[in-house]
Design a protein around this motif. Structure first.
Motif, mmCIF file in Angstrom:
data_model
loop_
_atom_site.group_PDB
_atom_site.id
_atom_site.type_symbol
_atom_site.label_atom_id
_atom_site.label_comp_id
_atom_site.label_asym_id
_atom_site.label_seq_id
_atom_site.Cartn_x
_atom_site.Cartn_y
_atom_site.Cartn_z
ATOM 1 N N THR A 109 0.830 -1.198 0.000
ATOM 2 C CA THR A 109 0.000 0.000 0.000
ATOM 3 C C THR A 109 0.868 1.252 0.000
ATOM 4 O OG1 THR A 109 -0.046 0.311 2.397
ATOM 5 C CG2 THR A 109 -1.573 -1.295 1.482
ATOM 6 N N GLY A 110 0.204 2.374 -0.101
ATOM 7 C CA GLY A 110 0.915 3.639 -0.001
ATOM 8 C C GLY A 110 1.474 3.877 1.383
ATOM 9 N N ALA A 111 1.062 3.056 2.343
ATOM 10 C CA ALA A 111 1.583 3.169 3.699
ATOM 11 C C ALA A 111 2.879 2.379 3.884
ATOM 12 C CB ALA A 111 0.548 2.677 4.703
ATOM 13 N N ALA A 112 3.282 1.597 2.882
ATOM 14 C CA ALA A 112 4.489 0.774 3.019
ATOM 15 C C ALA A 112 5.735 1.654 3.077
ATOM 16 C CB ALA A 112 4.595 -0.184 1.834
ATOM 17 N N PRO A 113 6.675 1.346 3.982
ATOM 18 C CA PRO A 113 7.922 2.118 4.043
ATOM 19 C C PRO A 113 8.691 2.012 2.722
ATOM 20 C CG PRO A 113 7.656 0.736 5.996
ATOM 21 C CD PRO A 113 6.599 0.316 5.029
ATOM 22 N N MET A 114 9.221 3.116 2.243
ATOM 23 C CA MET A 114 9.904 3.130 0.949
ATOM 24 C C MET A 114 11.132 2.228 0.950
ATOM 25 S SD MET A 114 8.014 4.727 -1.025
ATOM 26 C CE MET A 114 9.135 4.570 -2.418
ATOM 27 N N GLU A 115 11.816 2.104 2.081
ATOM 28 C CA GLU A 115 12.970 1.210 2.135
ATOM 29 C C GLU A 115 12.546 -0.236 1.868
ATOM 30 O OE1 GLU A 115 16.091 1.843 2.305
ATOM 31 O OE2 GLU A 115 16.158 3.942 2.916
ATOM 32 N N PHE A 116 11.356 -0.608 2.351
ATOM 33 C CA PHE A 116 10.862 -1.950 2.099
ATOM 34 C C PHE A 116 10.485 -2.111 0.625
ATOM 35 C CE2 PHE A 116 9.940 -4.210 6.188
ATOM 36 C CZ PHE A 116 10.638 -3.326 6.997
ATOM 37 N N VAL A 117 9.762 -1.146 0.086
ATOM 38 C CA VAL A 117 9.330 -1.212 -1.309
ATOM 39 C C VAL A 117 10.538 -1.289 -2.245
ATOM 40 C CG1 VAL A 117 8.140 0.032 -3.146
ATOM 41 C CG2 VAL A 117 7.167 -0.017 -0.849
ATOM 42 N N ASP A 118 11.580 -0.550 -1.931
ATOM 43 C CA ASP A 118 12.735 -0.468 -2.812
ATOM 44 C C ASP A 118 13.710 -1.630 -2.654
ATOM 45 O OD1 ASP A 118 11.809 1.898 -3.862
ATOM 46 O OD2 ASP A 118 13.051 3.182 -2.583
ATOM 47 N N HIS A 119 13.807 -2.209 -1.457
ATOM 48 C CA HIS A 119 14.942 -3.093 -1.212
ATOM 49 C C HIS A 119 14.627 -4.433 -0.561
ATOM 50 C CE1 HIS A 119 17.401 0.316 -2.299
ATOM 51 N NE2 HIS A 119 16.886 1.051 -1.325
ATOM 52 N N VAL A 120 13.423 -4.657 -0.054
ATOM 53 C CA VAL A 120 13.147 -5.876 0.698
ATOM 54 C C VAL A 120 12.254 -6.818 -0.097
ATOM 55 C CG1 VAL A 120 12.144 -6.833 2.811
ATOM 56 C CG2 VAL A 120 13.414 -4.676 2.898
ATOM 57 N N GLY A 121 12.711 -8.042 -0.326
ATOM 58 C CA GLY A 121 11.917 -9.051 -1.017
ATOM 59 C C GLY A 121 12.149 -9.072 -2.513
ATOM 60 N N LYS A 122 11.692 -10.161 -3.128
ATOM 61 C CA LYS A 122 11.828 -10.330 -4.573
ATOM 62 C C LYS A 122 10.680 -9.637 -5.312
ATOM 63 C CE LYS A 122 14.116 -14.860 -4.730
ATOM 64 N NZ LYS A 122 15.308 -14.424 -5.486
ATOM 65 N N PRO A 123 10.945 -9.141 -6.510
ATOM 66 C CA PRO A 123 9.836 -8.698 -7.364
ATOM 67 C C PRO A 123 8.895 -9.859 -7.637
ATOM 68 C CG PRO A 123 11.939 -7.934 -8.226
ATOM 69 C CD PRO A 123 12.262 -8.904 -7.129
ATOM 70 N N MET A 124 7.652 -9.539 -7.961
ATOM 71 C CA MET A 124 6.628 -10.563 -8.091
ATOM 72 C C MET A 124 7.005 -11.645 -9.092
ATOM 73 S SD MET A 124 3.910 -11.725 -10.126
ATOM 74 C CE MET A 124 3.290 -10.355 -11.087
ATOM 75 N N ARG A 125 7.467 -11.282 -10.286
ATOM 76 C CA ARG A 125 7.727 -12.299 -11.301
ATOM 77 C C ARG A 125 8.836 -13.248 -10.866
ATOM 78 N NH1 ARG A 125 6.675 -7.946 -14.730
ATOM 79 N NH2 ARG A 125 8.856 -7.553 -15.231
ATOM 80 N N GLN A 126 9.877 -12.739 -10.236
ATOM 81 C CA GLN A 126 10.943 -13.616 -9.761
ATOM 82 C C GLN A 126 10.444 -14.525 -8.642
ATOM 83 O OE1 GLN A 126 14.584 -11.522 -8.810
ATOM 84 N NE2 GLN A 126 14.435 -10.241 -10.620
ATOM 85 N N GLY A 127 9.653 -13.959 -7.730
ATOM 86 C CA GLY A 127 9.106 -14.769 -6.648
ATOM 87 C C GLY A 127 8.147 -15.830 -7.152
ATOM 88 N N LEU A 128 7.304 -15.467 -8.116
ATOM 89 C CA LEU A 128 6.342 -16.407 -8.687
ATOM 90 C C LEU A 128 7.061 -17.558 -9.382
ATOM 91 C CD1 LEU A 128 3.500 -17.270 -9.582
ATOM 92 C CD2 LEU A 128 3.693 -15.628 -11.466
ATOM 93 N N TYR A 129 8.073 -17.223 -10.175
ATOM 94 C CA TYR A 129 8.874 -18.254 -10.848
ATOM 95 C C TYR A 129 9.488 -19.202 -9.824
ATOM 96 C CZ TYR A 129 13.434 -20.050 -12.353
ATOM 97 O OH TYR A 129 14.541 -20.841 -12.568
ATOM 98 N N PHE A 130 10.012 -18.628 -8.737
ATOM 99 C CA PHE A 130 10.676 -19.443 -7.733
ATOM 100 C C PHE A 130 9.694 -20.377 -7.033
ATOM 101 C CE2 PHE A 130 12.117 -20.184 -3.391
ATOM 102 C CZ PHE A 130 13.358 -20.756 -3.638
#
Length: 236
Positions: free
Chosen positions: A49-70
């Motif tokens: 959401t728009g409430a998500a910390p920008m550091e998390f949005v930018d740097h934490v976790g895989k992008p959806m397509r990479q995560g989905l593939y995995f």
């Protein structure tokens, strides 16, 4: 327990993939206990959401397509893909976004962002402040007046109807009967000014049961060896 108390309703979970051994730990736990979810929804770091910390949005976790593939290939690798459905979420707005996710293994797609746009969201990133300027994410009665429900109802309905229409047209244009028939080979990606490859090249697939049998691919063998069915901590 969830299935029992919900009278056998489908039970599953949603996650954004971080360290790969952590999800493989879940896979090993499935094999050890014989307990499998009915579905897994894979979100991406670009979701939220728009409430998500920008550091998390930018740097934490895989992008959806990479995560989905995995996730798709991990479940294939343990021989559990046919018994577990996979949903995909994370900036899925257009019909092609749906096609691309299904080509990577999604059985269905969750879309919030497109409908938020249709209802009036301008991504002001003020969801958590209760001061949304368009009245979408606020409990303030004055600000809520900005959201004219009779008008927005029609906009949301139109977005839904036309997106599904475009999805049907893309499926027919590819000569397929259903969007889940899309495979990695159907999607192309330019990786340089002179080179185009398919998703089958970008996202190589595991064969059924390969992880259990012992994959010789170091890209998979290393995180598999690091995973424990009893902890999310890496074993090595």
């Amino acid at each position: 327990q969830t299935r029992r108390h919900s009278r056998r309703k489908p039970a599953g979970f949603k996650l954004c993939i971080g360290h790969e051994w952590e999800f493989l730990a879940i896979c090993k736990a499935m094999l050890e206990t014989g307990i499998y979810p009915d579905f897994i929804v894979v979100d991406g770091k670009e979701g939220g959401t728009g409430a998500a910390p920008m550091e998390f949005v930018d740097h934490v976790g895989k992008p959806m397509r990479q995560g989905l593939y995995f996730v798709h290939n991990a479940l294939v690798g343990i021989g559990a893909r046919q018994r577990i459905k996979i949903g995909a979420a994370g900036k899925i707005i257009t019909a092609f976004d749906i096609v691309r996710a299904m080509a990577l293994g999604a059985d269905w797609c969750n879309s919030a962002r497109g409908f938020m746009f249709a209802v009036g969201c301008i991504q002001s990133q003020s969801c958590h402040t209760d001061r949304c300027p368009t009245g979408v994410a606020t409990q303030d009665p004055t600000r809520q007046r900005a959201l004219v429900v009779p008008d927005k109802i029609q906009r949301v309905a139109n977005f839904h109807r036309l997106t599904l229409h475009e999805l049907a047209e893309l499926t027919a244009a590819a000569g397929l009967d259903h969007p889940t028939d899309f495979k990695p080979i159907h999607i192309s990606r330019r990786i340089s000014p002179r080179e185009v490859v398919t998703f089958a090249d970008v996202y190589p697939a595991l064969i059924e049961g390969e992880l259990v049998a012992g994959s010789g691919n170091p890209r998979w063998r290393q995180p598999w060896d690091m995973a424990s069915p009893h902890s999310f901590r890496a074993t090595t």
